[in-house]
Design an enzyme around this catalytic site. Structure first.
Site, PDB file in Angstrom:
ATOM      1  N   HIS A 140       3.726 -18.398 -41.645  1.00 51.36           N
ATOM      2  CA  HIS A 140       3.021 -17.516 -40.714  1.00 51.36           C
ATOM      3  C   HIS A 140       4.016 -16.751 -39.842  1.00 51.36           C
ATOM      4  O   HIS A 140       4.625 -17.326 -38.926  1.00 51.36           O
ATOM      5  CB  HIS A 140       2.057 -18.355 -39.855  1.00 51.36           C
ATOM      6  CG  HIS A 140       1.216 -17.543 -38.924  1.00 51.36           C
ATOM      7  ND1 HIS A 140       0.763 -18.002 -37.725  1.00 51.36           N
ATOM      8  CD2 HIS A 140       0.747 -16.264 -39.032  1.00 51.36           C
ATOM      9  CE1 HIS A 140       0.054 -17.059 -37.130  1.00 51.36           C
ATOM     10  NE2 HIS A 140       0.035 -16.001 -37.894  1.00 51.36           N
ATOM     11  N   GLU A 152       5.997 -19.862 -38.300  1.00 53.67           N
ATOM     12  CA  GLU A 152       5.352 -21.178 -38.356  1.00 53.67           C
ATOM     13  C   GLU A 152       5.241 -21.555 -39.821  1.00 53.67           C
ATOM     14  O   GLU A 152       4.702 -20.777 -40.616  1.00 53.67           O
ATOM     15  CB  GLU A 152       3.908 -21.081 -37.833  1.00 53.67           C
ATOM     16  CG  GLU A 152       3.726 -21.273 -36.379  1.00 53.67           C
ATOM     17  CD  GLU A 152       2.237 -21.240 -36.003  1.00 53.67           C
ATOM     18  OE1 GLU A 152       1.812 -22.159 -35.322  1.00 53.67           O
ATOM     19  OE2 GLU A 152       1.518 -20.291 -36.370  1.00 53.67           O
ATOM     20  N   ASN A 190      -1.639 -19.824 -32.584  1.00 50.71           N
ATOM     21  CA  ASN A 190      -2.977 -19.306 -32.280  1.00 50.71           C
ATOM     22  C   ASN A 190      -3.868 -20.335 -31.588  1.00 50.71           C
ATOM     23  O   ASN A 190      -4.782 -19.963 -30.847  1.00 50.71           O
ATOM     24  CB  ASN A 190      -3.638 -18.775 -33.554  1.00 50.71           C
ATOM     25  CG  ASN A 190      -3.043 -17.443 -33.949  1.00 50.71           C
ATOM     26  OD1 ASN A 190      -2.583 -16.691 -33.079  1.00 50.71           O
ATOM     27  ND2 ASN A 190      -3.006 -17.137 -35.222  1.00 50.71           N
TER      28      ASN A 190
HETATM   29  N1  CAA Z   1      12.337  -3.109 -37.471  1.00 48.88           N
HETATM   30  C1  CAA Z   1      13.466  -3.388 -36.793  1.00 48.88           C
HETATM   31  N2  CAA Z   1      13.567  -3.354 -35.445  1.00 48.88           N
HETATM   32  C2  CAA Z   1      12.478  -3.027 -34.757  1.00 48.88           C
HETATM   33  C3  CAA Z   1      11.255  -2.717 -35.399  1.00 48.88           C
HETATM   34  C4  CAA Z   1      11.219  -2.768 -36.826  1.00 48.88           C
HETATM   35  N3  CAA Z   1      10.111  -2.515 -37.520  1.00 48.88           N
HETATM   36  N4  CAA Z   1      10.345  -2.421 -34.437  1.00 48.88           N
HETATM   37  C5  CAA Z   1      10.968  -2.539 -33.256  1.00 48.88           C
HETATM   38  N5  CAA Z   1      12.254  -2.887 -33.439  1.00 48.88           N
HETATM   39  C6  CAA Z   1      13.251  -3.162 -32.413  1.00 48.88           C
HETATM   40  C7  CAA Z   1      13.503  -1.958 -31.542  1.00 48.88           C
HETATM   41  O1  CAA Z   1      14.517  -1.133 -32.091  1.00 48.88           O
HETATM   42  C8  CAA Z   1      13.942  -2.596 -30.238  1.00 48.88           C
HETATM   43  O2  CAA Z   1      15.304  -3.024 -30.383  1.00 48.88           O
HETATM   44  P1  CAA Z   1      16.247  -3.314 -29.082  1.00 48.88           P
HETATM   45  O3  CAA Z   1      15.606  -4.466 -28.333  1.00 48.88           O
HETATM   46  O4  CAA Z   1      17.563  -3.689 -29.708  1.00 48.88           O
HETATM   47  O5  CAA Z   1      16.232  -2.042 -28.294  1.00 48.88           O
HETATM   48  C9  CAA Z   1      13.094  -3.880 -30.168  1.00 48.88           C
HETATM   49  O6  CAA Z   1      12.715  -4.157 -31.533  1.00 48.88           O
HETATM   50  C10 CAA Z   1      11.851  -3.717 -29.310  1.00 48.88           C
HETATM   51  O7  CAA Z   1      11.105  -2.604 -29.794  1.00 48.88           O
HETATM   52  P2  CAA Z   1      10.472  -1.472 -28.859  1.00 48.88           P
HETATM   53  O8  CAA Z   1      11.463  -1.004 -27.828  1.00 48.88           O
HETATM   54  O9  CAA Z   1       9.821  -0.459 -29.731  1.00 48.88           O
HETATM   55  O10 CAA Z   1       9.301  -2.217 -28.184  1.00 48.88           O
HETATM   56  P3  CAA Z   1       9.108  -2.899 -26.766  1.00 48.88           P
HETATM   57  O11 CAA Z   1      10.351  -3.273 -26.081  1.00 48.88           O
HETATM   58  O12 CAA Z   1       8.093  -2.056 -26.082  1.00 48.88           O
HETATM   59  O13 CAA Z   1       8.421  -4.265 -27.258  1.00 48.88           O
HETATM   60  C11 CAA Z   1       7.001  -5.638 -28.475  1.00 48.88           C
HETATM   61  C12 CAA Z   1       7.344  -4.231 -28.137  1.00 48.88           C
HETATM   62  C13 CAA Z   1       8.134  -6.285 -29.272  1.00 48.88           C
HETATM   63  C14 CAA Z   1       5.760  -5.582 -29.384  1.00 48.88           C
HETATM   64  C15 CAA Z   1       6.751  -6.456 -27.163  1.00 48.88           C
HETATM   65  O14 CAA Z   1       5.816  -5.809 -26.363  1.00 48.88           O
HETATM   66  C16 CAA Z   1       6.267  -7.838 -27.435  1.00 48.88           C
HETATM   67  O15 CAA Z   1       7.044  -8.746 -27.722  1.00 48.88           O
HETATM   68  N6  CAA Z   1       4.928  -8.048 -27.336  1.00 48.88           N
HETATM   69  C17 CAA Z   1       4.331  -9.318 -27.650  1.00 48.88           C
HETATM   70  C18 CAA Z   1       4.197  -9.429 -29.145  1.00 48.88           C
HETATM   71  C19 CAA Z   1       3.583 -10.732 -29.557  1.00 48.88           C
HETATM   72  O16 CAA Z   1       3.264 -11.599 -28.778  1.00 48.88           O
HETATM   73  N7  CAA Z   1       3.401 -10.866 -30.876  1.00 48.88           N
HETATM   74  C20 CAA Z   1       2.800 -12.035 -31.441  1.00 48.88           C
HETATM   75  C21 CAA Z   1       1.374 -11.772 -31.618  1.00 48.88           C
HETATM   76  S1  CAA Z   1       0.577 -13.221 -32.246  1.00 48.88           S
HETATM   77  C22 CAA Z   1       0.753 -13.100 -33.880  1.00 48.88           C
HETATM   78  O17 CAA Z   1       1.338 -12.213 -34.432  1.00 48.88           O
HETATM   79  C23 CAA Z   1       0.128 -14.206 -34.637  1.00 48.88           C
HETATM   80  C24 CAA Z   1      -1.255 -14.016 -35.073  1.00 48.88           C
HETATM   81  O18 CAA Z   1      -1.616 -14.625 -36.057  1.00 48.88           O
HETATM   82  C25 CAA Z   1      -2.238 -13.221 -34.328  1.00 48.88           C
END
Ligand code: CAA
Length: 284
Positions: A140, A152, A190
């Site tokens: 996951h 996970e 989750n």
């Molecule tokens: N490939 C490579 N690098 C990437 C990328 C990609 N596709 N997308 C973003 N990045 C990199 C960016 O270049 C940036 O790099 P630096 O830190 O070196 O500058 C970094 O990742 C952060 O990207 P952004 O600046 O675009 O974004 P941000 O700082 O606004 O953060 C976020 C966005 C990472 C989504 C942040 O808001 C965050 O961590 N949010 C919480 C996300 C979360 O909790 N996810 C889990 C959800 S639960 C789940 O997924 C499970 C389920 O089953 C529901």
């Protein structure tokens, strides 16, 4: 194992992200989706991800071109051969997943791994639809896959130690930290995250604060990158409701009952970011 052949089924946001990290880890990757345009969109996502890594100096032109050279695309699982690890990342629908697993069963080598990126469907039940439940495991990934540190790993009732070790090793080669969960509804992330997002929806429904107040309180008060309503929109309100329902039914405890406001938004087609409206509205 270096140069593993990883087959990713589903070229959506999760599937493309998994393919991207597998390519960077040095794997040969086959990306499959049912339609040509879905596959093309997936490849576009991978290229955009590589562009971000290039911009940050985390991937050079030679490594990018080598990674893209290890990528092949198909519109049917049966067209792929000699797969070491199959990773399913299709829609959260048990019947669809079981069908994909029967297809994976036919193309993954003996001794290979059949993994599912499901966030909520029991691994044990998916495994039972194959001829080799010992090779089936939950892998996951979190969204966005290239950014989030965690995978996970979920062992079904029949998952073998060998399958577990191979899966864990692959996730670590992708640069991820692994936690191991038992196969119970919601697994670890989750089980804890969804009640928080659901409770935030209750707080909004009861008028405890505005959406902005609730998100700001949790962002600044508990040091999270996004507030819970913003995160629910990011994950997709339909997905949040689906997982909440699986937990409510699977654990049988009324404390997991999905918030009526969440259900109403999903009924309205307000799925969050992907549909342009959820707890917030988004520009296309
Ligand atoms: N490939 C490579 N690098 C990437 C990328 C990609 N596709 N997308 C973003 N990045 C990199 C960016 O270049 C940036 O790099 P630096 O830190 O070196 O500058 C970094 O990742 C952060 O990207 P952004 O600046 O675009 O974004 P941000 O700082 O606004 O953060 C976020 C966005 C990472 C989504 C942040 O808001 C965050 O961590 N949010 C919480 C996300 C979360 O909790 N996810 C889990 C959800 S639960 C789940 O997924 C499970 C389920 O089953 C529901």
């Amino acid at each position: 194992m270096a140069n593993e052949h990883v087959l990713v089924v589903g070229a959506g946001q999760m599937g493309a992200g998994i393919a991207q990290v597998a390519l960077v880890a040095g794997c040969h990757v086959s990306l499959v989706d049912a339609a040509d345009d879905a596959v093309l969109k997936g490849v576009g996502r991978i290229r955009a991800g590589f562009a971000k890594l290039r911009k940050k100096g985390k991937l050079d032109a030679a490594a990018e071109s080598a990674a893209l050279g290890r990528l092949e695309t198909h519109t049917a699982v049966r067209d792929v051969r000699e797969v070491d690890v199959g990773i399913e990342a299709v829609v959260e629908n048990e019947e669809v997943k079981k069908r994909v697993f029967q297809e994976l069963d036919a193309v993954v080598r003996p001794g290979g791994v059949l993994a599912t990126n499901t966030s909520s469907i029991p691994i044990t039940r998916v495994a039972a639809s194959t001829r080799r439940p010992e090779a089936v495991i939950g892998m996951h990934f979190m969204n966005p896959v290239p950014v989030m540190q965690l995978v996970e790993v979920i062992r079904g009732a029949a998952t073998s130690d060998e399958t577990y070790q191979r899966t864990r090793a692959l996730a670590e080669r992708m640069g991820k930290t692994v936690v191991t969960s038992k196969d119970f509804p919601g697994f670890i992330v989750n089980r804890i995250l969804i009640p928080m997002l659901n409770e935030a929806a209750y707080a909004l429904m009861e008028g405890l604060g505005t959406a902005e107040d609730i998100d700001t309180a949790m962002k600044l008060g508990t040091n999270q990158p996004m507030g819970p309503l913003q995160l629910a929109d990011f994950i997709g309100l339909d997905t949040v409701l689906f997982i909440a329902t699986v937990m409510h039914q699977g654990l049988g405890d009324p404390k997991y009952r999905p918030c009526p406001l969440l259900r109403q938004y999903v009924d309205a087609g307000w799925f969050g970011r992907k549909s342009g409206r959820g707890f917030y509205t988004y520009q296309p």
